[in-house]
Design a protein around this motif. Structure first.
Motif, PDB file in Angstrom:
ATOM      1  N   GLY A 152       0.815  -1.214   0.000  1.00  0.00           N
ATOM      2  CA  GLY A 152       0.000   0.000   0.000  1.00  0.00           C
ATOM      3  C   GLY A 152       0.842   1.254   0.000  1.00  0.00           C
ATOM      4  O   GLY A 152       0.562   2.210  -0.735  1.00  0.00           O
ATOM      5  N   ASN A 153       1.901   1.271   0.802  1.00  0.00           N
ATOM      6  CA  ASN A 153       2.754   2.455   0.876  1.00  0.00           C
ATOM      7  C   ASN A 153       3.523   2.685  -0.419  1.00  0.00           C
ATOM      8  O   ASN A 153       3.680   3.827  -0.858  1.00  0.00           O
ATOM      9  CB  ASN A 153       3.727   2.317   2.051  1.00  0.00           C
ATOM     10  N   ALA A 154       4.006   1.614  -1.027  1.00  0.00           N
ATOM     11  CA  ALA A 154       4.683   1.763  -2.315  1.00  0.00           C
ATOM     12  C   ALA A 154       3.704   2.278  -3.370  1.00  0.00           C
ATOM     13  O   ALA A 154       4.055   3.111  -4.216  1.00  0.00           O
ATOM     14  CB  ALA A 154       5.290   0.431  -2.745  1.00  0.00           C
ATOM     15  N   GLY A 155       2.469   1.786  -3.303  1.00  0.00           N
ATOM     16  CA  GLY A 155       1.447   2.265  -4.228  1.00  0.00           C
ATOM     17  C   GLY A 155       1.141   3.735  -4.064  1.00  0.00           C
ATOM     18  O   GLY A 155       0.928   4.465  -5.041  1.00  0.00           O
ATOM     19  N   VAL A 156       1.118   4.202  -2.821  1.00  0.00           N
ATOM     20  CA  VAL A 156       0.866   5.624  -2.561  1.00  0.00           C
ATOM     21  C   VAL A 156       1.966   6.484  -3.176  1.00  0.00           C
ATOM     22  O   VAL A 156       1.698   7.546  -3.753  1.00  0.00           O
ATOM     23  CB  VAL A 156       0.750   5.885  -1.047  1.00  0.00           C
ATOM     24  N   ALA A 157       3.208   6.041  -3.064  1.00  0.00           N
ATOM     25  CA  ALA A 157       4.311   6.802  -3.659  1.00  0.00           C
ATOM     26  C   ALA A 157       4.163   6.873  -5.177  1.00  0.00           C
ATOM     27  O   ALA A 157       4.377   7.931  -5.790  1.00  0.00           O
ATOM     28  CB  ALA A 157       5.647   6.173  -3.276  1.00  0.00           C
ATOM     29  N   ALA A 158       3.787   5.765  -5.803  1.00  0.00           N
ATOM     30  CA  ALA A 158       3.586   5.756  -7.255  1.00  0.00           C
ATOM     31  C   ALA A 158       2.405   6.633  -7.642  1.00  0.00           C
ATOM     32  O   ALA A 158       2.462   7.381  -8.634  1.00  0.00           O
ATOM     33  CB  ALA A 158       3.371   4.324  -7.738  1.00  0.00           C
ATOM     34  N   LEU A 159       1.328   6.555  -6.862  1.00  0.00           N
ATOM     35  CA  LEU A 159       0.152   7.387  -7.115  1.00  0.00           C
ATOM     36  C   LEU A 159       0.499   8.873  -7.028  1.00  0.00           C
ATOM     37  O   LEU A 159      -0.030   9.695  -7.793  1.00  0.00           O
ATOM     38  CB  LEU A 159      -0.942   7.047  -6.106  1.00  0.00           C
ATOM     39  N   THR A 160       1.398   9.211  -6.126  1.00  0.00           N
ATOM     40  CA  THR A 160       1.809  10.607  -5.952  1.00  0.00           C
ATOM     41  C   THR A 160       2.371  11.188  -7.242  1.00  0.00           C
ATOM     42  O   THR A 160       2.016  12.304  -7.653  1.00  0.00           O
ATOM     43  CB  THR A 160       2.859  10.715  -4.825  1.00  0.00           C
ATOM     44  N   THR A 161       3.242  10.443  -7.899  1.00  0.00           N
ATOM     45  CA  THR A 161       3.886  10.977  -9.105  1.00  0.00           C
ATOM     46  C   THR A 161       2.892  11.113 -10.253  1.00  0.00           C
ATOM     47  O   THR A 161       2.939  12.082 -11.010  1.00  0.00           O
ATOM     48  CB  THR A 161       5.062  10.084  -9.520  1.00  0.00           C
ATOM     49  N   VAL A 162       1.985  10.142 -10.381  1.00  0.00           N
ATOM     50  CA  VAL A 162       0.975  10.225 -11.437  1.00  0.00           C
ATOM     51  C   VAL A 162       0.031  11.397 -11.182  1.00  0.00           C
ATOM     52  O   VAL A 162      -0.292  12.187 -12.089  1.00  0.00           O
ATOM     53  CB  VAL A 162       0.179   8.909 -11.533  1.00  0.00           C
ATOM     54  N   ALA A 163      -0.432  11.526  -9.938  1.00  0.00           N
ATOM     55  CA  ALA A 163      -1.355  12.614  -9.599  1.00  0.00           C
ATOM     56  C   ALA A 163      -0.706  13.979  -9.802  1.00  0.00           C
ATOM     57  O   ALA A 163      -1.365  14.932 -10.236  1.00  0.00           O
ATOM     58  CB  ALA A 163      -1.830  12.464  -8.155  1.00  0.00           C
ATOM     59  N   ALA A 164       0.586  14.088  -9.505  1.00  0.00           N
ATOM     60  CA  ALA A 164       1.277  15.364  -9.700  1.00  0.00           C
ATOM     61  C   ALA A 164       1.257  15.774 -11.169  1.00  0.00           C
ATOM     62  O   ALA A 164       1.044  16.950 -11.504  1.00  0.00           O
ATOM     63  CB  ALA A 164       2.717  15.261  -9.195  1.00  0.00           C
ATOM     64  N   LEU A 165       1.459  14.807 -12.057  1.00  0.00           N
ATOM     65  CA  LEU A 165       1.458  15.102 -13.484  1.00  0.00           C
ATOM     66  C   LEU A 165       0.067  15.460 -13.990  1.00  0.00           C
ATOM     67  O   LEU A 165      -0.094  16.331 -14.844  1.00  0.00           O
ATOM     68  CB  LEU A 165       2.002  13.899 -14.256  1.00  0.00           C
ATOM     69  N   GLU A 166      -0.943  14.800 -13.470  1.00  0.00           N
ATOM     70  CA  GLU A 166      -2.305  15.039 -13.949  1.00  0.00           C
ATOM     71  C   GLU A 166      -2.924  16.320 -13.394  1.00  0.00           C
ATOM     72  O   GLU A 166      -3.628  17.037 -14.100  1.00  0.00           O
ATOM     73  CB  GLU A 166      -3.201  13.851 -13.570  1.00  0.00           C
ATOM     74  N   LEU A 167      -2.686  16.593 -12.105  1.00  0.00           N
ATOM     75  CA  LEU A 167      -3.406  17.682 -11.440  1.00  0.00           C
ATOM     76  C   LEU A 167      -2.702  19.026 -11.516  1.00  0.00           C
ATOM     77  O   LEU A 167      -3.264  20.051 -11.133  1.00  0.00           O
ATOM     78  CB  LEU A 167      -3.662  17.315  -9.974  1.00  0.00           C
TER      79      LEU A 167
END
Length: 332
Positions: free
Chosen positions: A174-189
């Motif tokens: 879950g924590n590794a997933g959150v880190a990956a989600l962070t980078t994708v969300a930064a690019l999108e938002l």
């Protein structure tokens, strides 16, 4: 004047531990805070509305502004409601701090499907759900011509990024997933004026970590405590504030040390023109420098236990797996 004056911030998991310290710090810096916490046990069971209410009372007693929300981040509509709580109570939402988590630790061979799902539902899906509902509001405001700084601060952990901890397959994933989600969300938002970053506490003393060797010891009164969960609060506040230029970053926090994580990055490599044979790979791959997970775990435990040899480390892993196994279940 505080660094967060005029900012409305939703903090999930804000009733205890790191989230509580963040809520108190943010309010002291001038933020209007939505304190979200359903008051569940470490494993996500139960519930106590008084946990969030107590933090709100503490903030208001100090002259700050806060309201409580007891929805679960794992509930899709609950995530929407906590965003609505910020809008209805304070008129806007400038930042979200995704901190909520639970743990259900067992060895992978014994871990039930429902326990794995429950941890991911809070840690990973919950981070996504709250961010998603906040992002929809921010997109609407941006399209309406309201262009102000917004921020998401996710929370990962050394378990999942740096320290491979046995019995934490679901928590680490879950924590590794959150880190990956962070980078994708930064690019999108970014197109909506939203910055997305992540803090990754390491060796912070909370109810989730007090049983880890060395974590229960506190320094004498008046001396800096590098394991105090309050160490994360100013870092999160900086990332949530309008003066921060960062986005897409994961910052590890350990006491007074803040380090930039580089994520999964390419290391040494081998190459040939065409397909490899298994025999060729067997010869060439052995020359590549690799990280040994035993070495990583030993390094993580050095501060608490001193130097730990591989044999002693394996004994500790075996004991941990046996302790976490269901009654009557053999792990070896």
């Amino acid at each position: 004047m505080g660094s967060l004056d005029g900012r409305v911030v939703l903090i999930t998991g804000a009733g205890r531990g790191i989230g509580r310290e963040e809520a108190l710090f943010f309010a002291a810096e001038g933020a209007q805070v939505v304190v979200n916490d359903p008051g569940v046990a470490i494993d996500g069971t139960g519930g106590d509305a008084g946990v969030a209410a107590e933090v709100v009372e503490e903030i208001t007693a100090r002259g700050g502004q806060a309201v409580a929300n007891t929805d679960s981040v794992a509930d899709w509509d609950g995530a929407r409601r906590m965003v609505e709580t910020a809008l209805e109570s304070f008129g806007d939402l400038h930042a979200v701090v995704n901190n909520a988590t639970i743990e259900r630790n067992q060895g992978l061979a014994d871990l039930p499907e429902e326990d794995f799902d429950a941890v991911l539902a809070v840690k990973l899906k919950g981070t996504f759900a709250v961010t998603r509902w906040a992002a929809r509001h921010w997109r609407e405001r941006h399209r309406a011509g309201i262009r102000i700084d917004r921020a998401v601060v996710n929370t990962s952990s050394g378990s999942g990024l740096l320290n491979p901890l046995p019995t934490q397959a679901s928590y680490a994933a879950g924590n590794a997933g959150v880190a990956a989600l962070t980078t994708v969300a930064a690019l999108e938002l970014g197109r909506y004026g939203v910055r997305v970053n992540c803090v990754s506490p390491s060796m912070a003393r909370t109810r989730l970590t007090r049983t880890v060797p060395g974590m229960g010891q506190e320094p004498p009164a008046g001396r800096f405590d590098p394991l105090d969960p309050a160490a994360c609060a100013p870092v999160a506040a900086y990332l949530a504030g309008p003066a921060c230029p960062l986005t897409g970053q994961v910052l590890s926090v350990r006491g007074g040390t803040v380090a930039v994580n580089q994520g999964w990055s390419l290391g040494g490599h081998i190459h040939r023109d065409g397909l490899w044979s298994v025999e060729e790979l067997a010869e060439q791959v052995r020359e590549l420098p690799v990280d040994d997970p035993y070495d990583k775990l030993a390094q993580a435990l050095t501060g608490a236990l001193g130097t730990v040899g591989r044999d002693r480390l394996q004994e500790m892993i075996d004991a941990l797996l046996d302790q976490a196994a269901p009654s009557g279940t053999a792990t070896a």
